[in-house]
Design a protein around this motif. Structure first.
Motif, PDB file in Angstrom:
ATOM      1  N   VAL A  74     -11.897   3.112  14.716  1.00  0.00           N
ATOM      2  CA  VAL A  74     -12.048   4.643  13.433  1.00  0.00           C
ATOM      3  C   VAL A  74     -10.959   5.662  13.950  1.00  0.00           C
ATOM      4  O   VAL A  74     -12.386   6.400  14.570  1.00  0.00           O
ATOM      5  N   SER A  75     -10.181   5.989  12.788  1.00  0.00           N
ATOM      6  CA  SER A  75      -9.785   7.598  12.899  1.00  0.00           C
ATOM      7  C   SER A  75      -9.160   8.372  14.477  1.00  0.00           C
ATOM      8  O   SER A  75      -9.612   9.600  14.797  1.00  0.00           O
ATOM      9  N   LYS A 108       0.693  -1.345  -0.206  1.00  0.00           N
ATOM     10  CA  LYS A 108      -0.045   0.191   0.139  1.00  0.00           C
ATOM     11  C   LYS A 108       0.994   1.240  -0.281  1.00  0.00           C
ATOM     12  O   LYS A 108       1.890   1.418   0.590  1.00  0.00           O
ATOM     13  N   LEU A 109       0.542   2.609  -0.602  1.00  0.00           N
ATOM     14  CA  LEU A 109       1.775   3.251  -0.837  1.00  0.00           C
ATOM     15  C   LEU A 109       0.831   4.355   0.760  1.00  0.00           C
ATOM     16  O   LEU A 109       1.963   4.744   0.970  1.00  0.00           O
ATOM     17  N   LEU A 110       0.040   3.847   1.456  1.00  0.00           N
ATOM     18  CA  LEU A 110      -0.670   4.618   1.846  1.00  0.00           C
ATOM     19  C   LEU A 110      -0.814   4.002   3.274  1.00  0.00           C
ATOM     20  O   LEU A 110      -1.273   2.974   3.722  1.00  0.00           O
ATOM     21  N   LYS A 111       0.390   4.037   4.358  1.00  0.00           N
ATOM     22  CA  LYS A 111      -0.008   3.034   5.895  1.00  0.00           C
ATOM     23  C   LYS A 111       1.283   4.086   6.847  1.00  0.00           C
ATOM     24  O   LYS A 111       2.200   4.519   6.514  1.00  0.00           O
ATOM     25  N   VAL A 170      -6.589   2.112   5.854  1.00  0.00           N
ATOM     26  CA  VAL A 170      -6.741   3.444   4.956  1.00  0.00           C
ATOM     27  C   VAL A 170      -8.661   3.411   5.340  1.00  0.00           C
ATOM     28  O   VAL A 170      -9.422   2.398   4.735  1.00  0.00           O
ATOM     29  N   LEU A 171      -9.209   4.227   6.134  1.00  0.00           N
ATOM     30  CA  LEU A 171     -10.926   3.759   6.098  1.00  0.00           C
ATOM     31  C   LEU A 171     -11.451   4.406   4.335  1.00  0.00           C
ATOM     32  O   LEU A 171     -12.277   3.529   4.775  1.00  0.00           O
ATOM     33  N   ALA A 218      -8.395   3.344  10.150  1.00  0.00           N
ATOM     34  CA  ALA A 218      -9.141   2.227  10.633  1.00  0.00           C
ATOM     35  C   ALA A 218      -8.150   1.005  11.242  1.00  0.00           C
ATOM     36  O   ALA A 218      -7.611   1.025  10.727  1.00  0.00           O
ATOM     37  N   GLY A 219      -8.393  -0.072  11.863  1.00  0.00           N
ATOM     38  CA  GLY A 219      -8.295  -1.177  12.307  1.00  0.00           C
ATOM     39  C   GLY A 219      -9.072  -2.222  13.223  1.00  0.00           C
ATOM     40  O   GLY A 219     -10.332  -1.727  13.458  1.00  0.00           O
TER      41      GLY A 219
END
Length: 264
Positions: free
Chosen positions: A201-202, A130-133, A231-232, A209-210
């Motif tokens: 979430v956030s 993933k690009l965003l992590k 990413v949410l 999120a997780g």
């Protein structure tokens, strides 16, 4: 010939037996010993019971070991000293193939962590492309109250331990959505305890999120937690539950089946 004697004497004077014994005790844990008693530590270190007790209680005060009855076991804080916590134990190696499968199947990062006082500490991570992590590594520590993995582990504490955690925890507003009320957090954790899983979430980082579940051994003892983070986007908590929870629950069952009954 005699010129070496002052140097040897000086080195001996600068050598701290108590520090050496404390480090040697941590090395005993690194050989795969899960816990020791005062007597066992005294025998291993060749010191008196009184000295052994002082060493163990000092390490406990500093947060490097925890006491459970007569047994003293290491905490994840030993990572701060450069020790590979769990390096000689089987859990991270045991779960890594399962974590890899989860990361590939969901396309999200899968993490293994344990609770260390007010933090969740990461023992293993399998990244998805993933690009965003989140930039986290093994040994990273995050506030348990704001992370799905932390809440999953907090939910396994008994009421007395949870009360103690909430009494000592400093709840900071990390995002506009972070739960900072201890009353509200207690209610959330009890709901996680009832549900058997956690969704955040956030709360730690806005837009992330997780989903997390606790991992138990054959005796029902919680040994760690397993989570996926993502990413949410436009997904709701219910969508996250439907999309990610079944894979985590299957992974937890697979890990339990592969655990030796006499270990961890």
């Amino acid at each position: 010939m005699d010129s070496t004697l002052p140097e040897t004497s000086e080195k001996k004077e600068e050598f701290l037996d108590s520090l050496a014994n404390g480090l040697q005790l941590l090395r005993i844990y690194a050989t795969g010993v899960a816990s020791v008693t005062v007597q066992e530590a005294a025998e291993q270190l060749d010191v008196t019971r009184a000295a052994s007790r002082r060493i163990l209680l000092t390490l406990e005060k500093l947060g490097y070991v925890r006491q459970d009855g007569r047994q003293f076991s290491p905490t994840p804080k030993v990572m701060d000293l450069g020790y590979a916590y769990f390096a000689s134990l089987s859990l991270p190696r045991l779960v890594r193939p399962v974590m890899q499968d989860v990361a590939r199947a969901l396309g999200e990062t899968c993490s293994l962590g344990v609770l260390d006082r007010e933090h969740v500490v990461f023992l293993a991570r399998e990244e998805a492309p993933k690009l965003l992590k989140l930039d986290l590594t093994i040994g990273s520590r995050l506030p348990a109250y704001a992370h799905s993995l932390g809440r999953a582990l907090l939910s396994t504490l008994d009421d007395e331990a949870l009360d103690q955690y909430l009494e000592n925890a400093e709840l900071k507003r990390l995002t506009p959505y972070t739960t900072v009320s201890k009353t509200a957090l207690r209610k959330l954790i009890r709901q996680v305890r009832s549900d058997g899983y956690s969704i955040s979430v956030s709360e730690l980082v806005d837009g992330f999120a997780g989903v997390a579940v606790p991992l138990r051994n054959h005796e029902g003892k919680v040994v760690a937690g397993l989570s996926v983070s993502m990413v949410l986007g436009a997904r709701s908590p219910d969508e996250l539950r439907r999309q990610h929870l079944p894979a985590l629950q299957r992974a937890a069952a697979t890990i339990l089946d592969s655990m030796p009954r006499s270990s961890i």
